[in-house]
Design an enzyme around this catalytic site. Structure first.
Site, PDB file in Angstrom:
ATOM      1  N   ASP A   1       0.825  -0.527  -0.131  1.00 33.11           N
ATOM      2  CA  ASP A   1      -0.269   0.138   0.220  1.00 33.11           C
ATOM      3  C   ASP A   1       0.958   1.322  -0.021  1.00 33.11           C
ATOM      4  OD1 ASP A   1       1.054  -0.211   2.287  1.00 33.11           O
ATOM      5  OD2 ASP A   1      -1.490  -0.122   3.779  1.00 33.11           O
TER       6      ASP A   1
ATOM      7  N   LYS B   1      -0.811  -9.368   2.764  1.00 30.53           N
ATOM      8  CA  LYS B   1       0.083  -9.141   3.704  1.00 30.53           C
ATOM      9  C   LYS B   1      -0.407  -8.314   4.639  1.00 30.53           C
ATOM     10  CE  LYS B   1       3.269  -5.698   3.520  1.00 30.53           C
ATOM     11  NZ  LYS B   1       3.206  -4.804   4.295  1.00 30.53           N
TER      12      LYS B   1
ATOM     13  N   GLU C   1       9.864  -3.812   9.328  1.00 31.52           N
ATOM     14  CA  GLU C   1      10.402  -2.386   8.985  1.00 31.52           C
ATOM     15  C   GLU C   1      10.869  -1.511  10.103  1.00 31.52           C
ATOM     16  OE1 GLU C   1       7.040  -1.423   6.981  1.00 31.52           O
ATOM     17  OE2 GLU C   1       8.205   1.377   6.318  1.00 31.52           O
TER      18      GLU C   1
END
Ligand code: KIV
Length: 261
Positions: free
Chosen positions: A43, A110, A174
């Site tokens: 996204d 995901k 991340e």
């Protein structure tokens, strides 16, 4: 041959996994030709391609559009479709939306955060799931590194484990300290894919626009393998001056070598 969830699990500790994001057909086609085995239609498309200032404005319709475009370019590559903000707010909603992304061309799904109930429900319904912890942009207040304090590090490590135990076959980490990326990678049975999480992760993912140098902002942990924005400026300037001088389209033959109809 297309790789599946179990193939990526088997790569853990054997061969690092290279993943790129893609959003369009020609880019996906080139990535597949380069031999990258797994593409994420993330996204992040909202920020790097659509001009939004967060990923929260991305909708299911946007994601279906981009998953479809990538699938038409990369027919043999494993594609992960990202569930956008709120599309995974409860197990039933997540399942309905996951099915939409699979129908658009994704092989797995995901989602961000330790939504273990949702992950388990998707897996029980035969859907391969990739988890995501550390910095989770859909809910983060800033894009700064997370996990520097010991309580945050403990939270992120236990989220990664919970995501795995709920049934995810891969976990994206991340923007966390590299030492934390190493600890989590060692403790999980499934592969970790780092983005700003250090070299000890089982694989690495880069947003394709960051890798191409396409755009005007690069996260500190990314690498620009090209400077595509600069190339576009040069091409546009040259085109403009050739139109003004009438060199284009008069001399088109010299560039293509064949006459365009
Ligand atoms: O949306 C995305 O591209 C991602 C990557 C940054 C991992 O989640």
């Amino acid at each position: 041959m297309k790789m599946h969830a179990k193939d990526f699990v088997q790569m853990k500790g054997i061969k690092p996994i290279a993943m790129l994001t893609a959003y369009t057909t020609p880019v996906a086609r080139a990535i597949e030709e380069a031999g990258i085995p797994i593409i994420l239609i993330g996204d992040t498309v909202g920020m790097v391609e659509m001009g939004f200032d967060s990923t929260r404005q991305v909708t299911m319709e946007h994601m279906e559009y981009h998953v479809g475009a990538v699938r038409r370019g990369a027919k043999k590559t494993h594609l992960i479709g990202d569930l956008p903000y709120q599309a995974d707010r409860d197990p039933e909603t997540a399942l309905a939306n996951a099915k939409r992304l699979l129908a658009a061309g994704a092989d797995s799904i995901k989602l961000e955060g330790p939504k273990t109930e949702v992950i388990t429900y998707l897996v029980e319904n035969g859907i391969s799931v990739v988890g995501h912890t550390g910095l989770t942009p859909q809910t983060a207040k800033s894009f700064k590194k997370v996990g520097a304090t010991s309580s945050e590090a403990t939270r992120i490590a236990s989220e990664a484990e919970a995501i795995q135990d709920a049934g995810a076959f891969m976990v994206v980490l991340e923007h966390i300290p590299y030492s934390l990326g190493r600890v989590i990678t060692k403790s999980l049975r499934v592969p970790t894919i780092g983005i700003g999480a250090g070299a000890d992760c089982d694989g690495q993912v880069l947003v394709i626009n960051d890798a191409l140098g396409l755009g005007d902002y690069w996260p500190p942990f990314s690498k620009q393998y090209a400077h595509t924005s600069r190339t576009i400026i040069k091409v546009a300037q040259q085109f403009s001056s050739e139109v003004e001088s009438e060199e284009f389209p008069n001399n088109i033959m010299q560039f293509t070598g064949s006459e365009n109809s």
